[in-house]
Design an enzyme around this catalytic site. Structure first.
Site, mmCIF file in Angstrom:
data_model
loop_
_atom_site.group_PDB
_atom_site.id
_atom_site.type_symbol
_atom_site.label_atom_id
_atom_site.label_comp_id
_atom_site.label_asym_id
_atom_site.label_seq_id
_atom_site.Cartn_x
_atom_site.Cartn_y
_atom_site.Cartn_z
ATOM 1 N N LYS A 76 -95.555 -63.188 -12.848
ATOM 2 C CA LYS A 76 -94.822 -64.802 -12.192
ATOM 3 C C LYS A 76 -96.065 -65.566 -13.509
ATOM 4 C CE LYS A 76 -92.773 -66.736 -9.417
ATOM 5 N NZ LYS A 76 -91.791 -66.700 -8.717
ATOM 6 N N GLY A 180 -83.287 -76.740 4.028
ATOM 7 C CA GLY A 180 -84.020 -77.399 1.646
ATOM 8 C C GLY A 180 -82.714 -77.752 1.493
ATOM 9 N N TYR A 181 -82.237 -78.255 1.129
ATOM 10 C CA TYR A 181 -81.179 -78.824 -0.101
ATOM 11 C C TYR A 181 -81.651 -78.674 -1.167
ATOM 12 C CZ TYR A 181 -76.494 -80.836 0.119
ATOM 13 O OH TYR A 181 -74.877 -81.058 0.137
ATOM 14 N N GLY A 182 -82.567 -77.868 -1.946
ATOM 15 C CA GLY A 182 -82.040 -78.017 -2.956
ATOM 16 C C GLY A 182 -81.178 -76.899 -4.140
ATOM 17 N N HIS A 183 -81.310 -76.762 -5.228
ATOM 18 C CA HIS A 183 -80.693 -76.271 -5.951
ATOM 19 C C HIS A 183 -79.680 -74.896 -5.457
ATOM 20 C CE1 HIS A 183 -83.418 -77.520 -9.297
ATOM 21 N NE2 HIS A 183 -81.943 -78.151 -9.771
ATOM 22 N N VAL A 184 -80.953 -73.603 -4.528
ATOM 23 C CA VAL A 184 -79.957 -73.019 -3.712
ATOM 24 C C VAL A 184 -79.506 -73.302 -2.552
ATOM 25 C CG1 VAL A 184 -80.156 -70.739 -3.510
ATOM 26 C CG2 VAL A 184 -81.447 -71.892 -5.419
ATOM 27 N N GLY A 185 -79.995 -73.755 -1.739
ATOM 28 C CA GLY A 185 -79.850 -74.544 -0.785
ATOM 29 C C GLY A 185 -78.242 -75.133 -0.170
HETATM 30 N N1 LIG Z 1 -83.579 -71.252 -8.017
HETATM 31 C C1 LIG Z 1 -83.267 -69.576 -7.629
HETATM 32 O O1 LIG Z 1 -82.709 -69.126 -8.358
HETATM 33 C C2 LIG Z 1 -84.362 -69.308 -6.726
HETATM 34 C C3 LIG Z 1 -84.737 -67.834 -7.001
HETATM 35 C C4 LIG Z 1 -85.298 -66.557 -5.875
HETATM 36 C C5 LIG Z 1 -86.274 -67.270 -5.604
HETATM 37 N N2 LIG Z 1 -85.457 -68.884 -5.165
HETATM 38 C C6 LIG Z 1 -86.586 -69.467 -3.911
HETATM 39 O O2 LIG Z 1 -85.364 -70.138 -2.979
HETATM 40 C C7 LIG Z 1 -85.842 -71.915 -2.822
HETATM 41 C C8 LIG Z 1 -85.441 -72.520 -2.860
HETATM 42 O O3 LIG Z 1 -84.924 -72.727 -4.087
HETATM 43 P P1 LIG Z 1 -84.439 -74.401 -4.858
HETATM 44 O O4 LIG Z 1 -84.279 -73.818 -6.498
HETATM 45 O O5 LIG Z 1 -83.510 -74.271 -4.383
HETATM 46 O O6 LIG Z 1 -85.979 -75.244 -4.854
HETATM 47 P P2 LIG Z 1 -85.571 -76.645 -5.310
HETATM 48 O O7 LIG Z 1 -86.459 -76.762 -5.516
HETATM 49 O O8 LIG Z 1 -84.082 -76.955 -6.199
HETATM 50 O O9 LIG Z 1 -85.261 -76.845 -3.413
HETATM 51 C C9 LIG Z 1 -86.073 -76.572 -2.655
HETATM 52 C C10 LIG Z 1 -85.625 -77.997 -1.364
HETATM 53 O O10 LIG Z 1 -86.465 -77.790 -0.918
HETATM 54 C C11 LIG Z 1 -86.860 -78.761 0.437
HETATM 55 N N3 LIG Z 1 -88.102 -78.842 0.841
HETATM 56 C C12 LIG Z 1 -89.333 -78.947 0.736
HETATM 57 N N4 LIG Z 1 -90.195 -78.418 1.417
HETATM 58 C C13 LIG Z 1 -89.840 -78.260 2.898
HETATM 59 C C14 LIG Z 1 -89.696 -77.937 3.721
HETATM 60 N N5 LIG Z 1 -91.232 -77.947 4.278
HETATM 61 N N6 LIG Z 1 -88.836 -78.532 4.619
HETATM 62 C C15 LIG Z 1 -87.895 -78.545 4.504
HETATM 63 N N7 LIG Z 1 -87.016 -79.181 3.031
HETATM 64 C C16 LIG Z 1 -87.951 -78.456 2.429
HETATM 65 C C17 LIG Z 1 -87.218 -79.780 -1.339
HETATM 66 O O11 LIG Z 1 -87.113 -80.924 -1.094
HETATM 67 C C18 LIG Z 1 -86.369 -79.005 -1.614
HETATM 68 O O12 LIG Z 1 -85.089 -79.515 -1.670
HETATM 69 C C19 LIG Z 1 -87.060 -71.483 -3.466
HETATM 70 O O13 LIG Z 1 -88.702 -70.693 -2.106
HETATM 71 C C20 LIG Z 1 -87.409 -71.005 -4.780
HETATM 72 O O14 LIG Z 1 -88.076 -70.335 -4.920
HETATM 73 C C21 LIG Z 1 -84.887 -69.562 -5.718
#
Ligand SMILES: NC(=O)c1ccc[n+]([C@@H]2O[C@H](COP(=O)([O-])OP(=O)(O)OC[C@H]3O[C@@H](n4cnc5c(N)ncnc54)[C@H](O)[C@@H]3O)[C@@H](O)[C@H]2O)c1
Length: 340
Positions: A76, A180-185
């Site tokens: 990492k 969490g409504y980000g990329h994966v959510g």
């Molecule tokens: N993107 C991937 O392919 C991938 C792969 C493995 C693991 N992950 C893990 O999955 C998680 C989500 O990844 P992502 O790419 O969607 O991230 P992202 O940054 O696109 O989305 C995360 C979302 O969570 C929200 N957030 C942060 N803290 C919060 C809280 N305390 N309460 C509510 N919402 C909160 C943020 O505002 C954001 O919208 C992360 O922990 C990441 O490490 C992602």
């Protein structure tokens, strides 16, 4: 474990010559093959917090690679930004500082995107660190953004978790909360809504409420950890499942992509004792790395890669069955399966 010994093979911290940003690269293990793991770029209170994060995350990557049957170990990178971040105009300098730190490992560590980094950043690192970066844009021959594959793996694990608890994997009619409504959510939520679930979303960024509701979800500011739910999907940051949260949580099944969901092992024991099924994140979140390695190293096509990601479902079934049979927590079962 002997607490005087570092559990990692190698950890290097450097001050970037261009930006002064502390970049820490941790290689936990190369026993199965070169270490892989994402580049996390975000503000931390201090470089020590960044060090804690990179040590935890790289160790988890070793388990992820083992559970994914990949010929890789865990690594990492963390770039410890100051509280106000780094001027976006200095982005190239920052990524160049990171690439130099990665290049110093001579291929024993290959990176990918994580929080704060993108396929375009991987493109620059690929050029500067002799090809040791996954997930460049597809137009450049990389496998691109891995979020869709991560979401696909979460859905496979979620359905397996439902089968374990209820004997069938019906999503329709179930009440599911996504933190969490980000990329994966958002991708996980979209798939669950299409399958007929009632999906509640919460995110610290309230600007996302409109998008979530337009996508058919119910936006809420309630604490989903105490909401009555069939499934809780942690898709934000780690450490959400503290001992207290484990005691008050009212979901039947917890499964999501967020890394390091348990604040400590004890929280996993509490969930287990309360009859809550927790699918370890080291298994639920591996769709992205399975996708990147399958496409870029193994040379599988889209269909074969998707089938490999879907196998996360079978692995989840096996893990939960092993935990039930041996009366151990899913985390203990994951550790056994990764070590086997
Ligand atoms: N993107 C991937 O392919 C991938 C792969 C493995 C693991 N992950 C893990 O999955 C998680 C989500 O990844 P992502 O790419 O969607 O991230 P992202 O940054 O696109 O989305 C995360 C979302 O969570 C929200 N957030 C942060 N803290 C919060 C809280 N305390 N309460 C509510 N919402 C909160 C943020 O505002 C954001 O919208 C992360 O922990 C990441 O490490 C992602």
């Amino acid at each position: 474990m002997d607490r005087t010994q570092l559990g990692h093979e190698e950890v290097r911290a450097v001050r970037g010559v261009r930006t002064g940003v502390t970049v820490i690269v941790a290689v936990h293990s190369t026993a199965r093959g070169p270490a892989i793991g994402g580049v996390r770029i975000k503000p931390y209170p201090s470089w020590r917090d960044g060090l804690d994060d990179v040590l935890r995350l790289s160790e988890a990557m070793t388990m992820k690679c083992a559970l994914a049957d990949l010929a890789h170990g865990g690594g990492k990178t963390v770039a410890v930004l100051p509280p106000d971040g780094v001027d976006p105009r200095r982005r190239t300098d920052l990524i160049t500082d990171i690439a130099e730190a990665i290049d110093g490992f001579d291929g024993r560590y290959r990176c990918g995107p994580d929080i704060g980094s993108t396929p375009d950043d991987m493109s620059l690192i690929h050029r500067l660190a002799r090809g040791n970066a996954f997930c460049r844009p597809e137009a450049e021959g990389g496998s691109g953004n891995s979020s869709a594959a991560t979401a696909r793996g979460v859905i496979a694990a979620l359905r397996a978790g439902l089968r374990h608890r209820h004997g069938d994997d019906r999503v329709s009619g179930r009440r599911i909360g996504v933190i969490g409504y980000g990329h994966v959510g958002r991708l996980v939520a979209g798939e669950l809504i299409r399958s007929g679930a009632t999906v509640l979303i919460t995110d610290v960024d309230s600007r996302l409420a409109g998008q979530a509701e337009a996508g058919g979800a119910r936006w809420t500011t309630a604490d989903l950890l105490t909401e009555e739910l069939d499934v809780l999907v942690p898709a934000a940051t780690g450490g959400l499942l503290t001992d207290r949260a484990a005691r008050t949580c009212r979901a039947g099944l917890i499964v999501g992509p967020a890394n390091n969901q348990l604040a400590d092992d004890r929280a996993g024991v509490v969930l287990h004792e309360r009859g809550i099924t927790w699918v370890p994140d080291v298994l639920a979140s591996i769709g992205g790395i399975v996708h990147a390695v399958s496409r870029e190293e193994t040379g599988l096509d889209d269909t074969a890669t998707a089938a490999r990601v879907d196998r996360i479902g079978e692995k989840t079934t096996a893990l939960l069955a092993h935990a039930a049979e041996h009366r151990i927590t899913p985390l203990a079962a994951a550790r056994r399966m990764a070590a086997a």
